[in-house]
Design an enzyme around this catalytic site. Structure first.
Site, short mmCIF file in Angstrom:
data_model
loop_
_atom_site.label_atom_id
_atom_site.label_comp_id
_atom_site.label_asym_id
_atom_site.label_seq_id
_atom_site.Cartn_x
_atom_site.Cartn_y
_atom_site.Cartn_z
N HIS A 111 0.84 -1.20 0.00
CA HIS A 111 0.00 0.00 0.00
C HIS A 111 0.87 1.24 0.00
CE1 HIS A 111 -3.25 2.76 0.91
NE2 HIS A 111 -4.04 1.81 0.46
N ASP A 150 -8.04 -5.34 -0.64
CA ASP A 150 -8.46 -6.24 -1.71
C ASP A 150 -8.17 -7.71 -1.44
OD1 ASP A 150 -9.60 -4.44 -3.58
OD2 ASP A 150 -7.59 -3.64 -3.90
N1 COA Z 1 3.87 -7.71 -4.63
C1 COA Z 1 5.20 -7.74 -4.73
N2 COA Z 1 5.99 -6.69 -4.54
C2 COA Z 1 5.40 -5.54 -4.23
C3 COA Z 1 4.01 -5.44 -4.11
C4 COA Z 1 3.24 -6.58 -4.31
N3 COA Z 1 1.92 -6.54 -4.21
N4 COA Z 1 3.68 -4.16 -3.77
C5 COA Z 1 4.83 -3.50 -3.70
N5 COA Z 1 5.86 -4.32 -3.99
C6 COA Z 1 7.27 -3.97 -4.01
C7 COA Z 1 7.60 -3.29 -5.34
O1 COA Z 1 7.98 -4.21 -6.31
C8 COA Z 1 8.70 -2.37 -4.92
O2 COA Z 1 9.87 -3.12 -4.77
P1 COA Z 1 11.27 -2.56 -5.29
O3 COA Z 1 11.51 -1.31 -4.46
O4 COA Z 1 12.20 -3.67 -5.02
O5 COA Z 1 11.06 -2.23 -6.74
C9 COA Z 1 8.29 -1.91 -3.53
O6 COA Z 1 7.49 -2.98 -3.01
C10 COA Z 1 7.48 -0.62 -3.53
O7 COA Z 1 6.33 -0.80 -4.38
P2 COA Z 1 5.69 0.29 -5.31
O8 COA Z 1 4.95 -0.36 -6.41
O9 COA Z 1 6.73 1.30 -5.70
O10 COA Z 1 4.69 0.97 -4.30
P3 COA Z 1 3.58 2.01 -4.67
O11 COA Z 1 3.35 2.79 -3.45
O12 COA Z 1 3.91 2.73 -5.92
O13 COA Z 1 2.31 1.10 -5.01
C11 COA Z 1 0.55 -0.41 -4.73
C12 COA Z 1 1.37 0.71 -4.09
C13 COA Z 1 -0.64 -0.73 -3.85
C14 COA Z 1 0.04 0.05 -6.11
C15 COA Z 1 1.46 -1.66 -4.87
O14 COA Z 1 1.80 -2.14 -3.59
C16 COA Z 1 0.81 -2.75 -5.70
O15 COA Z 1 0.90 -2.72 -6.94
N6 COA Z 1 0.11 -3.73 -5.04
C17 COA Z 1 -0.59 -4.75 -5.76
C18 COA Z 1 -1.89 -4.22 -6.32
C19 COA Z 1 -2.92 -4.01 -5.24
O16 COA Z 1 -3.13 -4.86 -4.38
N7 COA Z 1 -3.61 -2.89 -5.33
C20 COA Z 1 -4.67 -2.53 -4.39
C21 COA Z 1 -4.26 -1.35 -3.55
S1 COA Z 1 -5.42 -1.06 -2.26
#
Ligand code: COA
Length: 380
Positions: free
Chosen positions: A266, A317
């Protein structure tokens, strides 16, 4: 010029992480505490109803009992979909389309049946908010009925939005426990500060466009797998994994391939999403009652694996997927259901934005070439 560009570059934060975009009195996140207008989500999930929560979000206070009764009556009086609008819905392709794409078009079309759609006065906007929230559930249920060739039913005036949604979807009176669980899920998804779709709703509203356009933006934004589309992907993943024994290998391989595991992580919560904790308990109980505890046990196992391998916690989710599955809701309707609930928050954000508006107009830091000179095609 150079000075100005440097200032922009310094201000950039990809994804606007940590940027405060507006003031809001609707909801707040502080560490692991989510509140709607000052009330914790745990308190509301335990004691409130979705209707009362919507009143709270729009009025920033809980209703007195007579106000709640009137609000519920007004909402249910707004659930009826006009005959011509139903014909419009029946004319949309419903087979082999994602329900969120259908919903985006269906919802946008609803404005054409509202003679006040372009009237942004407070009174007209509040009236439209009631009409929209009343109709969101019936529209999503209509999609399911249309694509499965079933007749479209009408809401019962003495029942809640949660009861009516399950009834309109399945055509039979729902189990009271299922209604309670579904109502709680609607409360938990109702609002979430300046998340991606609330922001897009506010941006559209800020141009003084109409509330239907604002919510159409919200629906389109929620659809993405990084936002509301994750719940559907979680259930598909669990079905693909199939059993406990395969969880660890599946997650390991996905992480090795740099794939994201849906339902984890998140932007704001780094110590856990409080909604996930409540949904986890609901998922466990529903699974037991249904005689299919494996979906919860697999989820709990994946939850542990993700914590130990990535230090990531589940978001709203993750456990809502198995909750909806155990309520017999078709998997591709999970995100539309999120929209049914989140419409209450989007409407609150749109009303709040109208009440204290300034158009959103950020700047971009240009990183392309400069000082080029146009050449005729033959000379390029
Ligand atoms: N699975 C695996 N790795 C994850 C992850 C996940 N669900 N969520 C974050 N990470 C990792 C990223 O790969 C990144 O790693 P890195 O620094 O080695 O590249 C790090 O954690 C930071 O993630 P990032 O995508 O930059 O965070 P964000 O703040 O931009 O995105 C979300 C937040 C929620 C979009 C992201 O966690 C995600 O895509 N989750 C899955 C989708 C989801 O469940 N969405 C519903 C949100 S309520």
């Amino acid at each position: 010029m150079a000075q100005e560009m440097r200032e922009f570059s310094d201000a950039i934060d990809k994804g606007l992480e940590g940027v405060v975009a507006c003031s809001t009195a609707i909801s707040s996140i502080v560490d692991v505490t989510l509140t709607y207008c000052g009330y914790t989500i745990e308190d509301l999930a335990a004691h409130s109803s979705f209707e009362e929560t919507a009143f709270l979000l729009w009025n920033k206070r809980l209703p007195k009992s007579s106000e709640l009764k009137k609000f519920q009556e007004n909402l249910v009086a707004n659930t009826k979909l006009e005959k011509d609008y139903l014909e419009f819905l029946r004319g949309l392709p419903a087979k082999n389309v994602h329900p969120m794409e259908w919903l985006r078009t269906a919802f946008s079309g609803l404005a054409l049946w509202d003679k006040d759609s372009g009237n942004n006065s407070l009174e007209a906007s509040q009236k439209k908010a009631l009409s929209i929230l009343g109709k969101m559930g019936p529209i999503v249920a209509a999609f399911e009925r249309i694509r499965t060739g079933k007749n479209i039913l009408e809401s019962k005036s003495d029942k809640s939005i949660a009861w009516n949604f399950l009834y309109l979807l399945n055509g039979k009176e729902p189990d009271p426990y299922h209604v309670k669980v579904f109502d709680t899920a609607l409360i938990l998804h109702a609002d979430h500060e300046i998340n991606c779709s609330a922001f897009s709703v506010r941006v559209t509203t800020s141009s003084l466009s109409d509330i239907y356009s604002a919510l159409t933006s919200g629906i389109g934004t929620l659809k993405g797998p990084l936002h509301g589309g994750a719940n559907e992907q979680v259930m598909k993943m669990l079905l693909r994994i199939g059993n406990m024994a395969r969880c660890e290998k599946f997650i390991e391989e996905a992480l090795n391939n740099k794939e994201k595991i849906m339902g984890f992580g998140h932007r704001v919560y780094k110590n856990g999403d409080p909604r996930a904790k409540i949904l986890r308990g609901m998922s466990e109980e529903l699974g037991k009652r249904r005689g299919e505890p494996q979906w919860y046990t697999m989820s709990a196992h994946i939850d542990n694996i993700m914590q130990s391998k990535k230090g990531l916690l589940p978001n709203v989710d993750f456990y809502s997927a198995t909750v909806y599955y155990c309520l017999d809701i078709p998997i591709d309707l999970y995100t539309p259901i999120f929209a049914v609930s989140r419409a209450s928050g989007w409407l609150a954000h749109s009303l709040e934005q109208y009440s204290n508006n300034r158009i959103y107009r950020p700047r971009g830091s240009y990183v392309g070439p400069r000082d080029l000179t146009w050449l005729a095609p033959a000379q390029r």
